[in-house]
Write a protein that holds these residues in place. Structure first.
Motif, short mmCIF file in Angstrom:
data_model
loop_
_atom_site.label_atom_id
_atom_site.label_comp_id
_atom_site.label_asym_id
_atom_site.label_seq_id
_atom_site.Cartn_x
_atom_site.Cartn_y
_atom_site.Cartn_z
N SER A 347 0.82 -1.22 0.00
CA SER A 347 0.00 0.00 0.00
C SER A 347 0.85 1.26 0.00
O SER A 347 0.49 2.27 -0.63
N VAL A 350 2.07 1.82 -3.54
CA VAL A 350 0.97 2.31 -4.37
C VAL A 350 0.66 3.76 -4.03
O VAL A 350 0.42 4.59 -4.93
N VAL A 354 0.66 6.85 -6.58
CA VAL A 354 -0.56 7.64 -6.75
C VAL A 354 -0.27 9.12 -6.58
O VAL A 354 -0.73 9.97 -7.36
N CYS A 377 -7.05 7.84 -8.87
CA CYS A 377 -5.94 8.09 -7.94
C CYS A 377 -6.40 8.83 -6.69
O CYS A 377 -5.88 8.59 -5.60
N LEU A 380 -7.90 6.21 -4.48
CA LEU A 380 -6.84 5.40 -3.87
C LEU A 380 -6.11 6.18 -2.78
O LEU A 380 -5.70 5.60 -1.76
N TYR A 381 -5.91 7.48 -3.01
CA TYR A 381 -5.25 8.32 -2.00
C TYR A 381 -6.02 8.29 -0.69
O TYR A 381 -5.43 8.06 0.39
#
Length: 677
Positions: A347, A350, A354, A377, A380-381
């Motif tokens: 994570s 990633v 991101v 993104c 995901l942030y």
């Protein structure tokens, strides 16, 4: 020596400097296993000092008014002795500050430096980050260039999305109904006085809070739990002299990189000094693509990813605010990523990718594909933070060691693999959504051009062409005749007789006598000043532009241009080049290739202006005209950046000195650390 000691003791009896030194340096025990990631804290302090010193010197010559701000920056760059070094130091330092701060924050993220007992250290650090963003934004407006003005217009207008009070807040921030000299003046006051005071106070609190609880380390082990009979941590060493010496090595390396950028590539491809900011602010001319400077673009991408303006503002604000509560989101029993589970490791890679993707998207013009990627993104942030309490509690962590390890961590090769993974995670989505469409120079690709500031003969011929063919309409009012004559090795008397306009002196700025109001009346708009055009547009663009006029009877001036379609400017060098006429030629693809028939692979001749023929011959042959245009643009590139040659010459000596210094500080560091195991 006795006198100095007596003076120290006298001061110490009234101001406890010795106790402060011992508390924070000589008797402050830091973990002995600091690694690469711990350099960025001290580097941020170095950049802070650079910014404060260079900022004070810039302020001595800067004029905070909308009429004079842009001109005063050019005055600093051209007329103040070595003022260009101070300006480039400050502009490079602004971006360098965010580079080291982002890496410093990432170190805290991977090693859990926000977890108990360091919550307050993290909160002070995040508050410093917010203050730094405010300071950077305020300073970004001060040069009063195009992107400064329009970037401020966009950012300030965001507050208008707040219900009920939004417009009042916008007017209060601007100090006027529009962005004006009043806005610039109050921004200068905040940038120079108010925010630096807050920033310095926060830095002091950040360090005091850190030294109260002690520094974290890559293992996340609390060294205060393992002390010897004298109460000294077994895994700690005095910060001075060990880390004061140790940190000199990365400081010299950092200064080498910093000075390389400052002396050789201060614009950094338009990211550190944006090309649009080499044009004076014009409220009537909106740039094609408005974007803030690169260190704000991750959050700007989030703003653009949300269709609703107010919702986008909230998302952008929440993206920063959520980092303040990070200490309470991480439920893992261990601090360091070394001992967390696999999901945490994936994570964080990633998350890094991101953040970089959002930053890249923020500097590009939006397309539906890029907007979709920014939305993904952004989700995901926030998922990284909002889902953290779940996975950090559920995953299995390795036990922390009882003592710090000196050979722990991923090592060089695993770290390189992790970096490659992050870069691939950035490259693949960006490649999928975004090869740039269009051409560099209007409807065509730019012709190749490499400026040669050392070719005095070329510059002298370019100066002659510039005066004869350009200065009938355009000025170069930020440059001086005397400076040009000196730099081009032209005798002052010769320059006064043959270059300087009749009503001016050798020390005058290269202005023209055409009044701006008359120019607007005659031409519809005053012809732009050419001092900085080759920096704003780039020399390749100007060179290509001057070579691609062609006959067009539909235009009032009788010509058109493939680089600047429907331009209102006549072909000033028509008598030299002659009149070019369009002829059918191959169609160019956006990727630079020539379109071909998919079956026969022959060139597709569909472009009505794919090549030129000469309708009326000029005084020069095509080869001679190309050389004349090269000389002219070479001179314009010099006028735009007259210190380019000196900058690189001085920069070479500075880098050689720093390389020599590195050898000695590395040997000094090795001597101090040879017995630390």
């Amino acid at each position: 020596m006795k006198a100095l000691i007596a003076m120290r003791d006298w001061v110490d009896s009234r101001l406890p400097i010795v106790r402060a030194w011992n508390t924070h340096m000589a008797e402050y025990y830091a973990p002995k296993n600091f690694n690469f990631w711990y350099f960025f804290g001290v580097l941020s302090m170095i950049v802070l000092v650079i910014q404060l010193i260079s900022g004070v010197w810039l302020l001595m010559s800067f004029e905070g008014s909308s009429e004079r701000a842009f001109a005063s920056v050019e005055y600093i760059m051209r007329d103040v002795d070595y003022g260009w070094i101070i300006r480039y130091m400050h502009s490079t330092g602004a971006s360098a500050f965010f580079v080291v701060v982002y890496l410093h924050m990432f170190r805290g993220l991977i090693y859990g430096s926000y977890k108990p007992p360091r919550e307050l250290v993290w909160i002070f650090g995040m508050t410093i980050y917010v203050a730094l963003m405010a300071e950077a934004f305020l300073g970004y407006v001060l040069p009063w260039g195009q992107m400064s003005f329009w970037g401020a217009q966009v950012i300030i207008s965001l507050f208008g999305a707040i219900p009920v009070v939004g417009e009042d807040i916008v007017q209060w921030v601007r100090g006027d109904y529009l962005i004006s000299g009043i806005t610039l003046n109050r921004f200068m006051s905040l940038h120079v006085v108010a925010v630096p005071i807050v920033l310095l106070a926060l830095v002091v609190l950040h360090i005091l809070a850190l030294h109260e609880v002690g520094s974290n380390n890559p293992d996340g082990v609390e060294i205060k739990k393992n002390k010897d009979e004298n109460g000294i941590p077994k895994d700690g060493i005095p910060f001075h002299p060990f880390y004061t010496v140790h940190d000199i090595v990365p400081i010299v390396v950092f200064l080498f990189v910093f000075c390389f950028i400052m002396f050789f590539v201060p614009e950094m491809g338009g990211y550190f000094l944006e090309y649009a900011n080499f044009e004076i602010a014009n409220p009537l001319k909106t740039p094609e693509h408005i974007a803030p400077v690169w260190y704000f673009t991750p959050f700007y991408s989030m703003l653009r990813a949300v269709p609703d303006k107010f919702a986008g503002f909230l998302v952008m604000a929440a993206a920063i605010a959520i980092m303040f509560v990070l200490p309470w989101l991480d439920r893992s029993p261990v601090k360091s990523m070394r001992y967390k589970g696999t999901f945490s490791r994936i994570s964080v890679l990633v998350f890094a990718a991101v953040f970089i993707i959002l930053g890249v998207l923020g500097v590009k013009s939006p397309t539906p594909e890029r907007t979709f990627l920014a939305q993904v993104c952004t989700i995901l942030y926030f998922l990284f933070f909002l889902a953290m309490p779940i996975w950090t509690k559920m995953e299995t962590a390795k036990p922390e060691p009882a003592r710090v390890t000196m050979d722990g961590g991923m090592g060089f090769w695993k770290s390189l693999v992790a970096l490659f993974i992050v870069l691939f995670l950035c490259w693949a989505p960006l490649k999928a959504v975004g090869a740039e469409s269009g051409f560099d120079c209007g409807t065509i690709h730019c012709d190749e051009f490499d400026a040669d500031p050392g070719n005095k003969a070329s510059l002298q011929n370019g100066a002659k062409l510039f005066v004869n063919y350009c200065m009938g309409c355009h000025s170069a009012k930020y440059s001086r005749w005397g400076r040009v004559a000196t730099d081009l090795n032209i005798p002052v008397d010769l320059a006064q007789d043959n270059l300087v306009l009749a009503n001016q002196k050798i020390g005058s700025l290269m202005d023209i006598s055409m009044p701006a109001d008359k120019a607007k009346q005659w031409f519809g708009a005053a012809p732009p000043d050419l001092t900085l055009v080759t920096r704003a547009r780039q020399p390749e663009w100007v060179y290509t532009y001057l070579r691609h006029f062609y006959a067009d009877p539909s235009r009032a001036v009788g010509v058109n241009n493939k680089v600047f379609k429907d331009v209102g400017m006549p072909h000033a060098m028509l008598d030299l080049q002659g009149l070019q006429k369009c002829a059918p030629g191959p169609v160019l693809a956006a990727n630079g290739g020539i379109k071909r028939d998919p079956l026969t692979r022959e060139e597709i001749l569909e472009d009505d202006c794919g090549r030129y023929t000469i309708a009326e011959e000029g005084k020069l042959s095509p080869e001679e005209y190309d050389q004349a245009v090269f000389d002219l643009v070479n001179f314009m590139a010099y006028v735009a950046d007259p210190v380019a040659e000196d900058r690189k010459r001085i920069g070479t000596y500075v880098l050689l000195f720093l390389a020599f210094l590195f050898i000695w500080v590395w040997l000094l560091n090795r001597e101090y650390w040879k017995d630390i195991h």
